[in-house]
Motif scaffolding. Structure first.
Motif, short mmCIF file in Angstrom:
data_model
loop_
_atom_site.label_atom_id
_atom_site.label_comp_id
_atom_site.label_asym_id
_atom_site.label_seq_id
_atom_site.Cartn_x
_atom_site.Cartn_y
_atom_site.Cartn_z
N GLN A 10 12.45 10.68 5.79
CA GLN A 10 11.30 10.57 4.88
C GLN A 10 10.03 10.18 5.63
OE1 GLN A 10 13.85 8.19 1.92
NE2 GLN A 10 12.15 8.90 0.66
N MET A 11 10.16 9.23 6.55
CA MET A 11 8.98 8.78 7.29
C MET A 11 8.46 9.89 8.20
SD MET A 11 9.69 4.71 8.07
CE MET A 11 11.18 4.91 8.99
N ALA A 12 9.42 10.61 8.83
CA ALA A 12 9.00 11.71 9.73
C ALA A 12 8.31 12.81 8.93
CB ALA A 12 10.21 12.25 10.49
N ALA A 13 8.90 13.16 7.78
CA ALA A 13 8.32 14.22 6.96
C ALA A 13 6.89 13.85 6.57
CB ALA A 13 9.18 14.44 5.72
N GLN A 14 6.73 12.60 6.15
CA GLN A 14 5.40 12.17 5.74
C GLN A 14 4.43 12.14 6.92
OE1 GLN A 14 4.85 9.99 2.56
NE2 GLN A 14 3.26 8.60 3.25
N ALA A 15 4.90 11.63 8.05
CA ALA A 15 3.99 11.48 9.19
C ALA A 15 3.61 12.83 9.80
CB ALA A 15 4.64 10.59 10.25
N ILE A 16 4.53 13.79 9.73
CA ILE A 16 4.21 15.11 10.29
C ILE A 16 3.42 15.93 9.27
CG2 ILE A 16 5.15 17.28 11.21
CD1 ILE A 16 7.74 15.65 11.88
N GLY A 17 3.84 15.84 7.99
CA GLY A 17 3.21 16.66 6.96
C GLY A 17 4.12 17.80 6.52
N LEU A 18 5.41 17.49 6.41
CA LEU A 18 6.41 18.49 6.02
C LEU A 18 7.17 17.98 4.80
CD1 LEU A 18 8.18 19.34 9.41
CD2 LEU A 18 6.72 20.87 8.07
N HIS A 19 7.84 18.89 4.13
CA HIS A 19 8.79 18.48 3.11
C HIS A 19 10.03 17.92 3.81
CE1 HIS A 19 11.80 18.89 -0.14
NE2 HIS A 19 10.78 18.56 -0.89
N THR A 20 10.70 16.93 3.18
CA THR A 20 11.87 16.31 3.84
C THR A 20 12.96 17.34 4.16
OG1 THR A 20 12.63 15.70 1.64
CG2 THR A 20 11.64 13.95 2.95
N SER A 21 13.04 18.41 3.39
CA SER A 21 14.08 19.40 3.64
C SER A 21 13.86 20.14 4.96
CB SER A 21 14.14 20.42 2.49
OG SER A 21 12.91 21.13 2.45
N ARG A 22 12.66 20.00 5.53
CA ARG A 22 12.38 20.69 6.81
C ARG A 22 12.46 19.75 8.01
NH1 ARG A 22 7.38 24.62 6.03
NH2 ARG A 22 8.24 25.59 7.91
N VAL B 235 20.50 11.84 3.19
CA VAL B 235 20.64 13.10 3.92
C VAL B 235 22.10 13.34 4.35
CG1 VAL B 235 18.26 13.15 4.73
CG2 VAL B 235 20.00 12.03 6.14
N ASP B 236 22.88 12.26 4.40
CA ASP B 236 24.28 12.41 4.80
C ASP B 236 25.23 12.39 3.59
OD1 ASP B 236 23.75 9.79 4.19
OD2 ASP B 236 24.48 8.96 6.08
N ALA B 237 24.65 12.43 2.40
CA ALA B 237 25.49 12.28 1.19
C ALA B 237 26.54 13.38 1.08
CB ALA B 237 24.61 12.26 -0.05
N ARG B 238 26.10 14.63 1.27
CA ARG B 238 27.02 15.75 1.09
C ARG B 238 28.22 15.65 2.03
NH1 ARG B 238 26.29 20.96 -1.16
NH2 ARG B 238 24.13 20.39 -1.57
N MET C 216 4.09 13.57 -0.79
CA MET C 216 4.45 12.28 -0.20
C MET C 216 5.97 12.10 -0.20
SD MET C 216 1.61 10.69 0.60
CE MET C 216 1.62 8.90 0.52
N SER C 217 6.54 11.88 0.95
CA SER C 217 8.00 11.69 1.03
C SER C 217 8.36 10.23 0.92
CB SER C 217 8.51 12.22 2.37
OG SER C 217 8.01 13.50 2.61
N VAL C 218 7.51 9.37 1.49
CA VAL C 218 7.80 7.94 1.46
C VAL C 218 7.58 7.41 0.04
CG1 VAL C 218 6.86 5.71 2.21
CG2 VAL C 218 7.36 7.50 3.89
N GLY C 219 8.53 6.59 -0.41
CA GLY C 219 8.43 6.04 -1.76
C GLY C 219 9.27 6.78 -2.78
N LYS C 220 9.87 7.90 -2.35
CA LYS C 220 10.70 8.68 -3.28
C LYS C 220 12.18 8.32 -3.11
CE LYS C 220 8.16 12.98 -3.90
NZ LYS C 220 8.06 14.31 -3.33
N GLY C 221 12.90 8.31 -4.20
CA GLY C 221 14.33 8.02 -4.15
C GLY C 221 15.15 9.26 -3.89
N ILE C 222 14.90 9.94 -2.76
CA ILE C 222 15.65 11.17 -2.47
C ILE C 222 17.11 10.83 -2.16
CG2 ILE C 222 13.60 12.31 -1.52
CD1 ILE C 222 15.05 12.07 1.28
N HIS C 223 17.97 11.84 -2.33
CA HIS C 223 19.38 11.64 -1.99
C HIS C 223 19.51 11.38 -0.49
CE1 HIS C 223 20.80 12.60 -5.87
NE2 HIS C 223 20.45 13.88 -5.85
#
Lengths: 761, 295
Positions: free
Chosen positions: A493-505, A10-13, A1-8
């Motif tokens: 995050q929403m796209a990753a969850q809706a498609i079924g991928l890890h956010t890194s992809r 994506v533009d941080a770096r 599940m990607s939604v609900g996670k406090g990931i960094h």
């Protein structure tokens, strides 16, 4: 599940290392444009003498208000309206002969560099016919005032009413206690880090503008209108943004920038405002004056509510009455009454800075009015302020009369309960009663409700495109924009969850380019996570169906049996692996037999809205001699539905609280008797620094909203609504002094307390 | 992009004096924290400048054999804040320097510039007045000394002839030894701001009696100033709560505050009443070895 996670983020770096490109980073070598601003607030330009200025070395072109196209345009970044009567007011040209603002744009210089351009500005001689500046709404509406815009009598841009129930007969009931008071709020500015910046050049017959904007697609339309060009001949590119907060939901200098390039054969011209110009000539939060009258029955239930709003628009219409209207409806919504509601709202032109969109769009003003007023009534009736609010605030059965707008989920009660517990309300309300001495403490609270997007008052449309890469990762393109608020991260995050991928992809394409980006209205109204979230969900569904159809062709397994999880196509009944998406994607690209590019694109037209809620609780210490308000502890508790990313959500809350702290105790745009802004810089326009800023606390009640694409509701703007009134109410509790006008600055407080201390002695 | 006609980088004091005589209209620039802001606003645009930032002789803090403290005018605020000599002998100066500008400004802004700009709002001068600091002025073949208080001629004008510059600031042993002090900068927020009123109190006690007191202000008149009539009335007075509450009122005849775009005269008068007692209390409560929050 990607939604609900406090990931960094994506533009941080890129942002931390300085590799993220903003408008100015992309410009390269260009001519520099500088604007000549009027030095009167009300009048007319009679003549402009450019003879000396044009001789200055490095000057390429000087354009005056007498030479611009005779086209009036509206600057508000609203969705375009097809019906004739509802279009935004078109009240200005690229440069204006009729001066309505100290700082109005009357000429522009293009030069090889900034020094040459500035020298030329200094050498231009202007003759004016000057009228008396109009500095208040009362003055503007008097018979003696000059009319600033044709067709707007008494300088009233617009008047509207809102009526519910039978106010006039209810107010005559003899069992009511009537409370009346006036409240006012001040003009403040967004103070985004990156000033308004753009550069423009031509590609053949087309004009390209790279701009720091929240609304690239709307900008294309308005530039087209302002220049009389077919909209398709305008291309807008929006890179990373150094903040907007609504100021970049207005079209400011981009049409002028484009025109300057066009009259120079398409040469690249950059137009970057200074901070002083940003203060003087861009947008601000409307100052508003409120007259409030409320009838309450013996049980502390509101029966009748009346509000009059006079909103100070300033020199041009911009978002104008839309903000005032939003203020009025929000005031009507947060509390209910058993008898009737009557609201009257005026938006009035003057020669002051232009009011426009600013984070929460009229709601901070509405909340300040309502939360001050509720505090007064609770105090006078001897009811605990929280209890009083709980008895009268919006409940889950709310429906707006005559509009398709209703409450779908509410955690407001939980917000109040959590905040009350956090601040130790009952104990401190008792402890801080009847204090004497120089240092006094108090606790206060305030609540709010907030829509999510603009439906049913405006269009809500959002587009999304997803393309599968050879390795099974996905490119995500949104019409919705990243403006520093973290949109790209939650979209990922929403796209990753809706498609079924890890956010890194999921690779989000951050830049919007109106030539290639799907259509969306942009970042405003705290709409994107809700509206664009629906576009993501819908588009992901299409992409998944295409992936499953391809897998069926490739492997012979029926598509309806498939699910996509963590990048694997699996059997949804038993969880067994059907195909690794990487293998499948590579096959889809290169199979001699079946090759096809798997992509999906879709648009949603959302005809739905939902309310988010929240409360601020704060404890303050007031220095009665110095007028200081120190925040000892403060918390925002939000019901924004399901939180997509708790880490970035928390940053949003902190930023909103900081903005509201400044609104509460420091910030104010000040004008002199000539209508000139006198504190338009970061020394004299006081915003809280890091040293002035307390620790922020926040909590989310995390209730699922049935209409949200992921159970989510608005958050970005709501964060800045309740702290200011809560701080004001805490000062009231600490000192017994009711301040009904913002800001509660040190001078106002110290001098008021001085009189009170004298009275005590 | 700044609009300068020329800038000359002087290497020595003599070099700078020569350049100033050669170009009498040129502006001396050291930290530049006020001049560059002025240039953005159109002040001195297209002008000539002489930088004294690289002159080593103008930097540093030392204590001489008579225990007089020398602060060279090119010393930055952060150098003062980290100076062991200042921390040990005149820690009250730290309270006057710590809230100047922001950290970046304190890294580059200098104490000499803080004086020679001739601004009444500057934070260091009131404390220097309270310490009876002496300005040392060097010209072509000349050298003279003047109390910092009388170094001011009028706003933005110092007693400097063509070719003269401030080359040393001296705090004499008798003026700091046995004294405690504190500066309160009252501004509309707590950092990166300008004083609405600054108040410095430097005093010496004998038992529970004020043996000596020097009260000075920023932004309470056209120039940094001492409240001499108040001081006279306070010497020999017993130290108690009442003193702290009333000493500010005694300063009112000494000051001439105004309404400006920032605050009203009424508010400034109120602050003149309130701040001296608070600064005095802080000064007396300090153990003299640490910077206390200037609030």
């Amino acid at each position: 599940m990607s939604v609900g996670k406090g990931i960094h983020r994506v533009d941080a770096r890129g942002k931390v290392t300085g590799t993220a490109d903003y408008t100015d980073d992309l410009c390269g070598k260009a001519l520099v444009a500088k604007v000549l601003h009027a030095t009167i607030a009300n009048g007319k330009v009679l003549s402009i003498d450019t003879s000396e200025a044009s001789k200055i070395k490095g000057v390429v072109k000087i354009l005056t208000c007498f030479e611009v196209p005779d086209i009036r345009f509206g600057t508000a970044g609203h969705p375009f309206v097809l019906e004739a009567g509802h279009k935004d007011v078109e009240d200005r040209k690229l440069l204006n002969e009729r001066v309505r603002l100290y700082g109005d744009e009357i000429a522009a210089v293009v030069a090889v560099d900034e020094v040459a351009a500035k020298r030329a500005l200094k050498a231009i001689k202007v003759e004016y016919e000057e009228y008396e500046p109009i500095l208040t709404s009362q003055q503007a509406m008097s018979d003696k005032a000059t009319q600033l815009h044709e067709g707007y009598e008494k300088n009233i841009l617009k008047y509207s009413e809102q009526n519910e129930g039978d106010y006039d007969s209810a107010v005559k009931r003899d069992d009511l206690t009537i409370f009346e008071e006036t409240v006012s709020t001040q003009r403040v500015q967004h103070a985004h880090l990156e000033n308004s910046t753009s550069f423009a050049y031509m590609e053949g017959e087309r004009i390209v503008i790279v701009a720091s904007t929240q609304i690239p697609h709307i900008m294309r339309r308005i530039v087209g209108q302002a220049l009389g060009l077919p909209w398709g001949r305008v291309r807008i590119i929006k890179p990373y943004l150094g903040g907007g907060f609504g100021n970049k939901q207005d079209i400011l200098y981009e049409p002028l920038n484009a025109y300057l390039s066009m009259i120079l054969g398409g040469r690249k011209v950059k137009l970057e405002l200074t901070r002083e110009e940003t203060f003087m000539c861009t947008r601000s939060r409307h100052a508003m004056e409120f007259k409030l009258k409320t009838g309450v029955d013996k049980d502390g239930r509101l029966v009748t509510r009346y509000i009059e709003i006079i909103s100070s628009q300033g020199a041009y219409a911009s978002h104008g009455h839309t903000v005032t209207g939003n203020c009025l409806t929000n005031y009507s919504q947060i509390y209910s009454q058993t008898g009737g509601f009557k609201g009257q709202a005026y938006t009035v032109y003057s020669n002051l800075g232009v009011g426009g969109a600013m984070r929460a769009y009229g709601v901070p003003q509405a909340a300040f009015a309502s939360e001050v007023h509720m505090e007064t009534i609770a105090d006078k009736m001897g009811i605990d302020p929280i209890e009083f609010r709980m008895k009268n605030m919006m409940t889950s059965d709310y429906k707006m009369p005559g509009k398709d707008l209703q409450c779908h989920s509410t955690g407001l009660l939980e917000c109040l309960q959590q905040g009350k517990k956090y601040i130790d309300w009952d104990k401190k309300r008792a402890l801080y009663k009847n204090q004497t001495g120089i240092l006094r403490r108090g606790v206060g609270c305030a609540i709010f409700c907030y829509k999510t997007g603009v439906y049913p008052f405006g269009l809500e449309i959002s587009g999304c495109r997803m393309t599968l890469n050879q390795d099974g990762s996905v490119q995500l393109q949104m019409g919705a924009t990243e403006i520093g608020q973290g949109a790209d991260t939650v979209f990922t995050q929403m796209a990753a969850q809706a498609i079924g991928l890890h956010t890194s992809r999921v690779n989000i394409v951050s830049t919007q380019d109106t030539d290639v980006t799907p259509f969306d209205l942009g970042a405003f109204a705290s709409r994107q996570t809700y509206i664009a979230g629906k576009a993501i969900k819908q588009t992901a569904g299409i992409l998944r169906d295409k992936i499953f159809a391809y897998a069926e062709k490739m492997l012979g397994v029926p598509a309806e049996k498939m699910d996509l999880k963590d990048g694997d196509v699996i059997n949804k009944e038993n969880g067994e692996l059907i195909a690794d998406l990487t293998v499948l994607a590579t096959d889809a690209f290169y199979s001699l037999e079946n090759a096809m590019h798997l992509s999906a694109e879709s648009t949603v037209n959302v005809k739905q809205n939902t309310f988010s809620f929240g409360a601020t609780f704060v404890e303050v210490e007031v220095d009665m001699e110095l007028g200081r308000v120190d925040i000892i502890d403060i918390i925002n508790v939000h019901d924004s539905g399901k939180i997509i990313n708790p880490a970035t959500a928390q940053s949003q809350v902190h930023g909103g609280m900081h903005m509201s702290q400044g609104y509460a105790i420091m910030e104010q745009m000040k004008y002199n008797e000539r209508g000139q802004l006198i504190n338009g810089n970061f020394l004299d326009y006081k915003m809280p620094t890091a040293v002035d800023t307390p620790e922020w606390s926040n909590a989310f009640v995390d209730i699922d909203d049935p209409t949200g694409p992921f159970g989510n509701k608005s958050l970005g703007e709501p964060t800045t609504v309740a702290p200011a009134p809560a701080i004001r109410n805490a000062v009231f509790h600490a000192t017994g002094v009711a301040f009904n006008s913002l800001p509660l600055d040190r001078e106002k407080l110290a001098l008021t307390f001085k009189k009170q201390l004298k009275g005590d002695a | 992009m700044y609009d300068l006609n020329s800038i000359y980088i002087a290497k020595t004091i003599d070099d700078a004096i020569g350049a100033m005589i050669a170009a009498p209209d040129a502006t001396l620039i050291c930290g530049g924290t006020d001049i560059l802001v002025g240039l953005r606003d159109g002040v001195k645009v297209g002008g000539d400048f002489i930088s004294i930032k690289d002159i080593e002789e103008l930097k540093g803090i030392y204590i001489d054999k008579d225990k007089n403290i020398h602060i060279k005018p090119g010393t930055t605020f952060n150098e003062i804040l980290s100076s062991d000599i200042i921390k040990q002998h005149v820690p009250c100066l730290l309270s006057a320097v710590i809230d100047i500008g922001g950290s970046q400004i304190r890294n580059i802004g200098t104490i000499g510039g803080n004086i020679c700009n001739g601004f009444t709002t500057a934070d260091a001068p009131p404390m220097l007045l309270g310490l009876n600091a002496i300005a040392c002025i060097t010209g072509k073949g000349t050298y003279r000394q003047k109390p910092v208080e009388y170094f001011y001629v009028k706003p933005e004008v110092m007693d400097l002839q063509t070719g003269e510059l401030l080359t040393d600031i001296i705090i004499k042993h008798e003026d700091y030894s046995g004294y405690v002090g504190h500066y309160i900068k009252f501004s509309l927020r707590d950092a990166m701001d300008i004083a609405i009123i600054g108040c410095s109190v430097v005093c010496k006690t004998d038992g529970d009696v004020l043996q000596d007191i020097r009260i000075s202000f920023a932004a309470a008149g056209p120039l940094p100033m001492r409240a001499r009539s108040a001081e006279k009335q306070l010497i020999g007075v017993k130290i108690n709560v009442e003193l702290f509450e009333t000493m500010g009122k005694l300063c009112l005849p000494d000051v001439s505050v105004i309404t400006d775009k920032r605050v009203s005269k009424e508010f400034r008068e109120h602050l003149v009443e309130v701040l001296p007692g608070r600064a005095c209390k802080q000064a007396l409560s300090k153990s003299n070895d640490k910077v206390v929050d200037a609030r």
